[in-house]
Design a protein around this motif. Structure first.
Motif, PDB file in Angstrom:
ATOM      1  N   TRP A 150      18.432  15.963 -51.314  1.00  0.00           N
ATOM      2  CA  TRP A 150      18.663  15.872 -52.760  1.00  0.00           C
ATOM      3  C   TRP A 150      18.161  14.525 -53.277  1.00  0.00           C
ATOM      4  N   ALA A 151      18.471  13.456 -52.551  1.00  0.00           N
ATOM      5  CA  ALA A 151      18.042  12.125 -52.974  1.00  0.00           C
ATOM      6  C   ALA A 151      16.521  12.031 -53.018  1.00  0.00           C
ATOM      7  N   ARG A 152      15.856  12.540 -51.998  1.00  0.00           N
ATOM      8  CA  ARG A 152      14.397  12.492 -51.978  1.00  0.00           C
ATOM      9  C   ARG A 152      13.812  13.286 -53.137  1.00  0.00           C
ATOM     10  N   ALA A 153      14.432  14.427 -53.453  1.00  0.00           N
ATOM     11  CA  ALA A 153      13.933  15.268 -54.545  1.00  0.00           C
ATOM     12  C   ALA A 153      14.052  14.575 -55.895  1.00  0.00           C
ATOM     13  N   HIS A 154      15.022  13.659 -56.029  1.00  0.00           N
ATOM     14  CA  HIS A 154      15.248  12.983 -57.303  1.00  0.00           C
ATOM     15  C   HIS A 154      14.833  11.515 -57.266  1.00  0.00           C
ATOM     16  N   SER A 155      14.054  11.147 -56.259  1.00  0.00           N
ATOM     17  CA  SER A 155      13.524   9.783 -56.140  1.00  0.00           C
ATOM     18  C   SER A 155      14.617   8.729 -56.106  1.00  0.00           C
TER      19      SER A 155
END
Length: 685
Positions: A150-155
């Motif tokens: 999730w964090a990677r998807a939202h930078s």
């Protein structure tokens, strides 16, 4: 409000404390992780931070809706693996048709639920807070992987604080790397990832925060050893041999399903041999807390089969560090316990199993840690205990290699500094103008801001309080109209009016409900707006009363516009919450961006005062429900008798089960109606 998302385990609370000392941030976490219990939350708050449970961001009733969604998804998967294409797929991928089908559908809905709850809560948090960092203890399984992806998807920067020192080769899921960086215990722990192709700069070494205790424990070894011997009833004349159990993670075909039982049997067999040779031993088996219910019966059964009396050993599930420091020998199976023994300067024996040959070796020949199989474990134990030269050689080898596994004390501080380095918001000047302190919210302009700490979700848990279908609803503080929209969907034909001061939110609400008034209720000209006396039969006050300077006058002014069968539903924070009392006893009354001490709260209510409030303004409370504070789940008492609650500096005496339930309440859900209505009894408190 700037925040971090933390799925760190309780043993890493000190990391969050150091982080909060440097950056006063809101820590968003889940039940079961550091910050979710009263003790760890207090450590974070004392350092200047605050804590919010992610699942509490979801409105009551939403988790049950997500549960239904998980069941639907699981049903779809169960159907997919019964189609005629399924055997073809398995054949093409060399998978066993029945075996893989079973793995996919076994308890799938149950396993999906926490993942779906986490994702939705993170989305809510992203809309209401400036998330500067996600930190996890595991980024390849279950919730940790979900949070990392999730964090990677939202930078959003995501950091994996290692939960153990990787000793052997990476395999199956562990060959993935989802975080921007992993904070390692020692140089050795970075080697498997560097072999995988991960750059060294993404693998900083900070040490293990959970091992920071060792320096203090080693300094008082003699006193600690005496206390351990006393508590466990050990013989002061005999040395202590500690065995740390292991488990089968079942993440690879390399795993040995009965490893737990097999390794315990090997150790107990070695103990029997050593004792038969005339060497007296104290024996302690240190098990995982999760095995507390099954470990001791299994141990007793195996001891009986091997020929060892059950009173010839002790069983423990906690205080690992103290047991290691007090021991003379530590035996474990490809475990970080060997490193902890290395730190504590206690000889370590590593018991090999089948995986050690395929995924190891976990320790090198020069590491000083004695490598042994079940057949020569007894000789190794006896040698360390009876041969000073051998023992000293083992310790010398371990001391020479300790720097490869252990970065020294102060790891919690170093880990926090590393996390601050990865956080995306500058420490001194937040780029988005977000407040550093809760009180700064009071001077900020929120009139055109949809991210002022509110959640665009219906308060559907209040609908259960309705004692008749609503006809004309006034939603005071309706925000974006999500609750009113849900009422219109559930009760076709109902008219919903809203009052909302936030212009941007009111604009959204205007597209969802019938009318929205952008003014205070005290300033609303009902007649001019076409609202007749005695026409409103339902009023919604969802987290509203505590924000109003004079809620008593508001209720008095509202009364003439209500029908005789009017129903007022409200949610009101509980000021008699046990954590608030504990804070007050400790000299704290710290306002927060949200929660019981939301900095915008100006009125405070207990259960009794809620009843009094409505009574004095012409209403009677006919129904009241409690929304529990999950942070207090561990506080329990008898269900049929009073109990005492020790708060350290104060003891609450004779607390009844009903009072305890009130003390554990986060907010009350209330149904009230005008005084004088004939139907229904007055509520008894």
């Amino acid at each position: 409000m700037e925040a971090i998302v933390s799925l760190l385990w309780g043993k890493n609370t000190e990391v969050l404390r150091h982080y909060s000392t440097r950056r006063r941030r809101l820590v968003l976490t889940l039940t079961g992780f550091a910050g979710s219990d009263a003790i760890s939350a207090r450590a974070i708050q004392d350092a200047g931070g605050s804590v919010q449970l992610l699942e509490m961001l979801l409105p009551d009733g939403r988790i049950e809706e997500i549960r239904s969604d998980a069941a639907s998804r699981a049903h779809a998967v169960a159907h997919a693996v019964t189609t005629e294409q399924w055997p073809e797929f398995c054949g093409a991928t060399a998978c066993g048709v029945e075996r893989v089908r079973g793995v996919l559908i076994d308890r799938l809905a149950e396993r999906l639920l926490p993942e779906l709850v986490l994702v939705e809560a993170l989305e809510v948090a992203r809309r209401t807070h400036a998330i500067e960092l996600v930190v996890v203890n595991e980024d390849v399984t279950s919730l940790g992987k979900t949070a990392a992806l999730w964090a990677r998807a939202h930078s959003v920067p995501v950091v994996h604080l290692a939960h153990s020192e990787i000793l052997g080769e990476l395999y199956t899921v562990h060959r993935e790397f989802h975080a921007d960086a992993m904070l390692a215990f020692g140089p050795h722990g970075t080697e498997p990832y560097r072999d995988l192709g991960i750059e060294q700069q993404r693998l900083p070494v900070v040490g293990n925060p959970a091992w920071d205790r060792y320096d203090a424990l080693i300094a008082q070894r003699a006193a600690l050893r005496s206390e351990v011997y006393r508590q466990l009833g050990l013989s002061e004349r005999a040395p202590l041999v500690l065995f740390g159990t292991t488990w089968a993670a079942r993440l690879s075909a390399h795993d040995v399903p009965d490893l737990y039982e097999r390794s315990v049997r090997a150790f107990l067999t070695a103990v029997r041999i050593v004792r038969a040779a005339g060497i007296d031993l104290n024996v302690v088996v240190k098990d995982r807390p999760a095995n507390a219910g099954i470990g001791k019966p299994l141990l007793d059964r195996l001891a009986g089969e091997i020929g060892i009396d059950t009173d010839a050993y002790r069983y423990a599930t906690n205080e690992t560090e103290a047991l290691i420091v007090a021991s003379d020998v530590v035996v474990s199976v490809d475990s970080n316990l060997s490193i902890e023994a290395m730190i504590a300067q206690v000889p370590a024996l590593n018991l090999w199993d089948e995986r050690s040959w395929t995924l190891g070796p976990c320790f090198g020949a020069a590491d000083g840690i004695v490598q042994t199989t079940g057949s020569d474990l007894a000789a190794a134990i006896a040698g360390v205990i009876t041969n000073p030269g051998f023992r000293n050689a083992v310790l010398a080898g371990m001391n020479a290699q300790r720097h490869r596994y252990y970065a020294g004390g102060g790891a919690a501080r170093r880990a926090a500094e590393a996390l601050i380095g990865y956080a995306r918001v500058p420490e001194s000047a937040p780029s988005n103008g977000a407040p550093v302190y809760p009180w700064q919210l009071l001077s900020m302009e929120h009139g055109n801001d949809l991210h002022a700490g509110y959640i665009d979700q219906p308060r559907s848990e209040l609908f259960h309080l309705f004692d008749h279908p609503p006809r004309c609803v006034l939603d005071v503080g309706c925000f974006t109209g999500a609750t009113g929209q849900a009422i219109k969907q559930q009760y076709p034909g109902v008219r919903v009016l809203g009052i909302e001061l936030n212009h941007a939110a009111a604009q959204v609400a205007a597209g969802r409900i019938d009318r929205v008034f952008e003014r205070k209720i005290e300033e609303l000209d009902f007649i001019a707006e076409g609202i007749q006396p005695g026409s409103i039969d339902t009023v919604v006050l969802a987290d509203v009363l505590e924000h109003i300077y004079d809620p008593w006058n508001m209720m008095l002014q509202l009364r003439p516009w209500l029908t005789e069968d009017a129903q007022v539903v409200a949610s009101i924070p509980n000021s008699r919450n046990l954590l608030l009392i504990l804070d007050l006893v400790g000299g704290r009354w710290r306002y927060e961006p949200a929660g019981l001490l939301d900095v915008t709260h100006i009125r405070f209510f207990t259960k009794d005062e809620i009843v009094r409030f409505f009574s004095e303004t012409g209403f009677e409370v006919v129904k009241m429900a409690s929304a529990p504070d999950v942070r207090l789940n561990s506080v329990v008492g008898p269900t049929d008798a009073a109990t005492d609650i020790d708060l350290g500096k104060m003891v609450l005496k004779g607390v009844s089960p009903e009072e305890l339930a009130e003390l554990k309440t986060l907010q009350f859900l209330v149904l009230a109606r005008p005084n004088g209505r004939a139907a229904g009894p007055r509520m008894k408190i």
